[in-house]
Design a protein around this motif. Structure first.
Motif, PDB file in Angstrom:
ATOM      1  N   GLY A  39       0.716  -1.406  -0.016  1.00  0.00           N
ATOM      2  CA  GLY A  39       0.004   0.115  -0.028  1.00  0.00           C
ATOM      3  C   GLY A  39       0.892   1.160  -0.135  1.00  0.00           C
ATOM      4  N   GLU A  40       0.710   2.178   0.962  1.00  0.00           N
ATOM      5  CA  GLU A  40       1.381   3.396   0.948  1.00  0.00           C
ATOM      6  C   GLU A  40       2.628   3.163   1.940  1.00  0.00           C
ATOM      7  OE1 GLU A  40      -1.119   6.213   2.827  1.00  0.00           O
ATOM      8  OE2 GLU A  40      -2.253   6.571   0.863  1.00  0.00           O
ATOM      9  N   ALA A  41       2.708   2.129   2.497  1.00  0.00           N
ATOM     10  CA  ALA A  41       3.702   1.801   3.792  1.00  0.00           C
ATOM     11  C   ALA A  41       5.178   1.025   3.119  1.00  0.00           C
ATOM     12  CB  ALA A  41       3.182   0.919   5.104  1.00  0.00           C
ATOM     13  N   VAL A  42       6.058   1.578   3.689  1.00  0.00           N
ATOM     14  CA  VAL A  42       7.265   0.675   3.515  1.00  0.00           C
ATOM     15  C   VAL A  42       7.760   0.022   4.531  1.00  0.00           C
ATOM     16  CG1 VAL A  42       9.845   1.004   2.437  1.00  0.00           C
ATOM     17  CG2 VAL A  42       7.955   2.558   1.702  1.00  0.00           C
ATOM     18  N   LEU A  43       8.149  -1.232   4.390  1.00  0.00           N
ATOM     19  CA  LEU A  43       8.163  -2.220   5.595  1.00  0.00           C
ATOM     20  C   LEU A  43       9.546  -3.091   5.330  1.00  0.00           C
ATOM     21  CD1 LEU A  43       4.554  -3.363   5.567  1.00  0.00           C
ATOM     22  CD2 LEU A  43       5.506  -1.390   6.956  1.00  0.00           C
ATOM     23  N   GLN A  44       9.995  -3.391   6.466  1.00  0.00           N
ATOM     24  CA  GLN A  44      11.324  -4.194   6.376  1.00  0.00           C
ATOM     25  C   GLN A  44      11.026  -5.660   7.293  1.00  0.00           C
ATOM     26  OE1 GLN A  44      15.097  -2.899   7.949  1.00  0.00           O
ATOM     27  NE2 GLN A  44      15.990  -3.217   6.010  1.00  0.00           N
ATOM     28  N   VAL A  45      11.439  -6.656   6.493  1.00  0.00           N
ATOM     29  CA  VAL A  45      11.272  -7.973   7.176  1.00  0.00           C
ATOM     30  C   VAL A  45      12.401  -7.844   8.485  1.00  0.00           C
ATOM     31  CG1 VAL A  45      11.577 -10.546   7.039  1.00  0.00           C
ATOM     32  CG2 VAL A  45      10.658  -9.305   5.236  1.00  0.00           C
ATOM     33  N   SER A  46      12.057  -8.376   9.506  1.00  0.00           N
ATOM     34  CA  SER A  46      13.158  -8.098  10.543  1.00  0.00           C
ATOM     35  C   SER A  46      13.359  -9.735  11.436  1.00  0.00           C
ATOM     36  CB  SER A  46      12.425  -7.211  11.904  1.00  0.00           C
ATOM     37  OG  SER A  46      11.105  -7.581  12.381  1.00  0.00           O
ATOM     38  N   LEU A  47      12.476 -10.383  11.395  1.00  0.00           N
ATOM     39  CA  LEU A  47      12.675 -11.726  11.959  1.00  0.00           C
ATOM     40  C   LEU A  47      11.796 -12.607  11.809  1.00  0.00           C
ATOM     41  CD1 LEU A  47      12.410 -11.419  16.082  1.00  0.00           C
ATOM     42  CD2 LEU A  47      11.632  -9.693  14.313  1.00  0.00           C
ATOM     43  N   PRO A  48      11.875 -13.951  12.292  1.00  0.00           N
ATOM     44  CA  PRO A  48      10.823 -14.803  11.969  1.00  0.00           C
ATOM     45  C   PRO A  48       9.724 -14.633  13.421  1.00  0.00           C
ATOM     46  CG  PRO A  48      12.762 -15.910  11.625  1.00  0.00           C
ATOM     47  CD  PRO A  48      13.138 -14.630  12.247  1.00  0.00           C
ATOM     48  N   ARG A  49       8.596 -15.103  13.092  1.00  0.00           N
ATOM     49  CA  ARG A  49       7.813 -15.390  14.258  1.00  0.00           C
ATOM     50  C   ARG A  49       8.421 -16.400  15.225  1.00  0.00           C
ATOM     51  NH1 ARG A  49       1.146 -15.775  14.399  1.00  0.00           N
ATOM     52  NH2 ARG A  49       0.742 -15.753  16.687  1.00  0.00           N
ATOM     53  N   ASN A  50       8.484 -16.098  16.477  1.00  0.00           N
ATOM     54  CA  ASN A  50       8.799 -17.385  17.490  1.00  0.00           C
ATOM     55  C   ASN A  50       7.542 -17.709  18.069  1.00  0.00           C
ATOM     56  OD1 ASN A  50      11.094 -18.699  18.336  1.00  0.00           O
ATOM     57  ND2 ASN A  50      11.839 -17.248  19.552  1.00  0.00           N
ATOM     58  N   PRO A  51       6.897 -18.866  17.843  1.00  0.00           N
ATOM     59  CA  PRO A  51       5.708 -19.401  18.418  1.00  0.00           C
ATOM     60  C   PRO A  51       5.870 -19.758  19.835  1.00  0.00           C
ATOM     61  CG  PRO A  51       7.079 -21.117  17.495  1.00  0.00           C
ATOM     62  CD  PRO A  51       7.714 -19.949  16.895  1.00  0.00           C
ATOM     63  N   CYS A  52       4.725 -19.110  20.339  1.00  0.00           N
ATOM     64  CA  CYS A  52       4.782 -19.103  21.839  1.00  0.00           C
ATOM     65  C   CYS A  52       3.404 -19.929  22.355  1.00  0.00           C
ATOM     66  CB  CYS A  52       4.775 -17.838  22.557  1.00  0.00           C
ATOM     67  SG  CYS A  52       3.124 -16.897  22.688  1.00  0.00           S
ATOM     68  N   TYR A  53       3.251 -20.130  23.614  1.00  0.00           N
ATOM     69  CA  TYR A  53       2.175 -20.853  24.360  1.00  0.00           C
ATOM     70  C   TYR A  53       0.796 -20.298  24.200  1.00  0.00           C
ATOM     71  CZ  TYR A  53       2.149 -17.804  28.308  1.00  0.00           C
ATOM     72  OH  TYR A  53       1.972 -16.472  29.130  1.00  0.00           O
ATOM     73  N   ARG A  54       0.773 -19.073  23.669  1.00  0.00           N
ATOM     74  CA  ARG A  54      -0.580 -18.455  23.340  1.00  0.00           C
ATOM     75  C   ARG A  54      -1.311 -18.952  22.138  1.00  0.00           C
ATOM     76  NH1 ARG A  54       2.022 -14.647  26.335  1.00  0.00           N
ATOM     77  NH2 ARG A  54       0.760 -12.959  27.737  1.00  0.00           N
ATOM     78  N   LEU A  55      -0.358 -19.617  21.183  1.00  0.00           N
ATOM     79  CA  LEU A  55      -0.823 -20.415  19.977  1.00  0.00           C
ATOM     80  C   LEU A  55      -1.817 -21.456  20.495  1.00  0.00           C
ATOM     81  CD1 LEU A  55       2.093 -19.996  17.645  1.00  0.00           C
ATOM     82  CD2 LEU A  55      -0.530 -18.987  17.217  1.00  0.00           C
ATOM     83  N   GLY A  56      -1.197 -22.304  21.584  1.00  0.00           N
ATOM     84  CA  GLY A  56      -1.486 -23.391  21.871  1.00  0.00           C
ATOM     85  C   GLY A  56      -2.851 -23.012  22.879  1.00  0.00           C
ATOM     86  N   ALA A  57      -2.773 -22.078  23.624  1.00  0.00           N
ATOM     87  CA  ALA A  57      -3.792 -21.710  24.270  1.00  0.00           C
ATOM     88  C   ALA A  57      -5.195 -21.402  23.476  1.00  0.00           C
ATOM     89  CB  ALA A  57      -3.371 -20.531  25.267  1.00  0.00           C
ATOM     90  N   ARG A  58      -4.971 -20.754  22.539  1.00  0.00           N
ATOM     91  CA  ARG A  58      -6.223 -20.151  21.637  1.00  0.00           C
ATOM     92  C   ARG A  58      -6.821 -21.601  21.090  1.00  0.00           C
ATOM     93  NH1 ARG A  58      -6.714 -16.632  16.297  1.00  0.00           N
ATOM     94  NH2 ARG A  58      -9.097 -16.265  16.632  1.00  0.00           N
ATOM     95  N   TYR A  59      -6.139 -22.876  20.746  1.00  0.00           N
ATOM     96  CA  TYR A  59      -6.670 -23.893  20.280  1.00  0.00           C
ATOM     97  C   TYR A  59      -6.756 -25.171  21.175  1.00  0.00           C
ATOM     98  CZ  TYR A  59      -6.754 -21.154  15.851  1.00  0.00           C
ATOM     99  OH  TYR A  59      -7.034 -20.425  15.183  1.00  0.00           O
ATOM    100  N   GLY A  60      -6.259 -24.762  22.463  1.00  0.00           N
ATOM    101  CA  GLY A  60      -6.315 -25.988  23.350  1.00  0.00           C
ATOM    102  C   GLY A  60      -5.328 -26.996  23.025  1.00  0.00           C
ATOM    103  N   VAL A  61      -4.473 -26.860  22.188  1.00  0.00           N
ATOM    104  CA  VAL A  61      -3.404 -27.483  21.867  1.00  0.00           C
ATOM    105  C   VAL A  61      -1.855 -27.474  22.388  1.00  0.00           C
ATOM    106  CG1 VAL A  61      -2.134 -28.999  19.729  1.00  0.00           C
ATOM    107  CG2 VAL A  61      -4.790 -28.406  19.639  1.00  0.00           C
ATOM    108  N   ARG A  62      -1.608 -28.114  23.172  1.00  0.00           N
ATOM    109  CA  ARG A  62      -0.503 -27.540  24.003  1.00  0.00           C
ATOM    110  C   ARG A  62       0.849 -27.657  23.025  1.00  0.00           C
ATOM    111  NH1 ARG A  62       3.909 -30.331  27.264  1.00  0.00           N
ATOM    112  NH2 ARG A  62       4.435 -29.058  29.108  1.00  0.00           N
ATOM    113  N   GLU A  63       1.007 -28.591  22.148  1.00  0.00           N
ATOM    114  CA  GLU A  63       2.112 -28.857  21.250  1.00  0.00           C
ATOM    115  C   GLU A  63       1.890 -27.930  20.136  1.00  0.00           C
ATOM    116  OE1 GLU A  63       4.887 -30.694  21.952  1.00  0.00           O
ATOM    117  OE2 GLU A  63       3.882 -30.698  23.847  1.00  0.00           O
ATOM    118  N   LEU A  64       1.087 -27.130  19.780  1.00  0.00           N
ATOM    119  CA  LEU A  64       0.992 -26.227  18.498  1.00  0.00           C
ATOM    120  C   LEU A  64       2.251 -25.402  18.195  1.00  0.00           C
ATOM    121  CD1 LEU A  64      -0.677 -25.658  16.251  1.00  0.00           C
ATOM    122  CD2 LEU A  64      -1.948 -23.661  17.565  1.00  0.00           C
TER     123      LEU A  64
END
Length: 230
Positions: free
Chosen positions: A113-138
């Motif tokens: 769009g109008e923004a200029v962005l830069q890739v900084s780092l990968p997402r580091n998956p944390c326990y909130r992902l598992g909490a959202r879906y009730g899957v500890r190992e997500l």
């Protein structure tokens, strides 16, 4: 060098407010349950207008202003979770098509769009992902597959919206793919040569600290990130 990333574009722009997320026998504060926004959304140095973070010590900030997740990964996680997933399933700000971790490099400069962005780092998956879906190992599933998504910092503010093309403006670090960074972070933790190669100036501060500690002989324990504090 300006070019569209082989038809890469934004499918959804999403924001979320902090709320309660059930976890174990209590609730934690999180904004992972985001919702798509219709029309243009302003982007500032700290992210999308109207977006919040439940834990500002680990989420948000200049290096993590926008979270990107490729729609191409949805089918993989739908199979693992045995359910249909609506966008944005994983708390991402930009659900995209035409991007992946193997081709996207740390330091890539993108116009969206109008923004200029830069890739900084990968997402580091944390326990909130598992909490959202009730899957500890997500979070571990994210690490194993390398289908993590990644973060962007904001170089120039502007508005973004669903349907925007994603254009590659510059690629200063051709070797530093998101996939390579994920490999070193989650799998080959003693590959010091690869760590040194990934310590480029554009790498986000949190991963820089982790990689520098590894070069000093300190190996991090991912358990609390994956499964939450005891």
């Amino acid at each position: 060098m300006t070019r569209e990333r082989s038809g890469a574009r934004v499918l959804a722009v999403s924001v979320g407010a902090v709320g309660d997320l059930p976890w174990r026998d209590r609730a934690i504060r999180s904004a992972i349950a985001k919702k798509p926004v219709a029309g243009p959304v302003p982007v500032t140095a700290l992210g999308l207008a109207g977006d919040e973070q439940g834990d500002r010590s680990r989420h948000g900030g200049p290096d993590k202003a926008l979270c990107v997740f490729p729609v191409e990964h949805y089918r993989h996680y739908e199979r693992l979770l045995e359910r249909r997933l609506d966008r944005p399933a994983f708390g991402e700000n930009l659900t995209t098509t035409g991007l992946n971790e193997g081709e996207t490099r740390i330091g890539d400069v993108l116009r969206v769009g109008e923004a200029v962005l830069q890739v900084s780092l990968p997402r580091n998956p944390c326990y909130r992902l598992g909490a959202r879906y009730g899957v500890r190992e997500l979070p571990v599933w994210f690490e194993r597959s390398g289908r993590t998504g990644f973060y962007l910092r904001v170089l120039s503010e502007g508005e973004v919206q669903a349907g925007d093309a994603i254009e590659l403006l510059d690629r200063p670090r051709p070797h530093a793919t998101i996939a390579e960074a994920n490999r070193v972070m989650h799998h080959d933790r003693h590959d010091h040569a690869a760590v040194e190669a990934l310590l480029v100036p554009e790498l986000g501060a949190s991963w820089r600290r982790t990689f520098e500690r590894r070069l000093a002989g300190q190996i991090d324990d991912p358990a609390s990130r994956r499964y939450g504090p005891e």
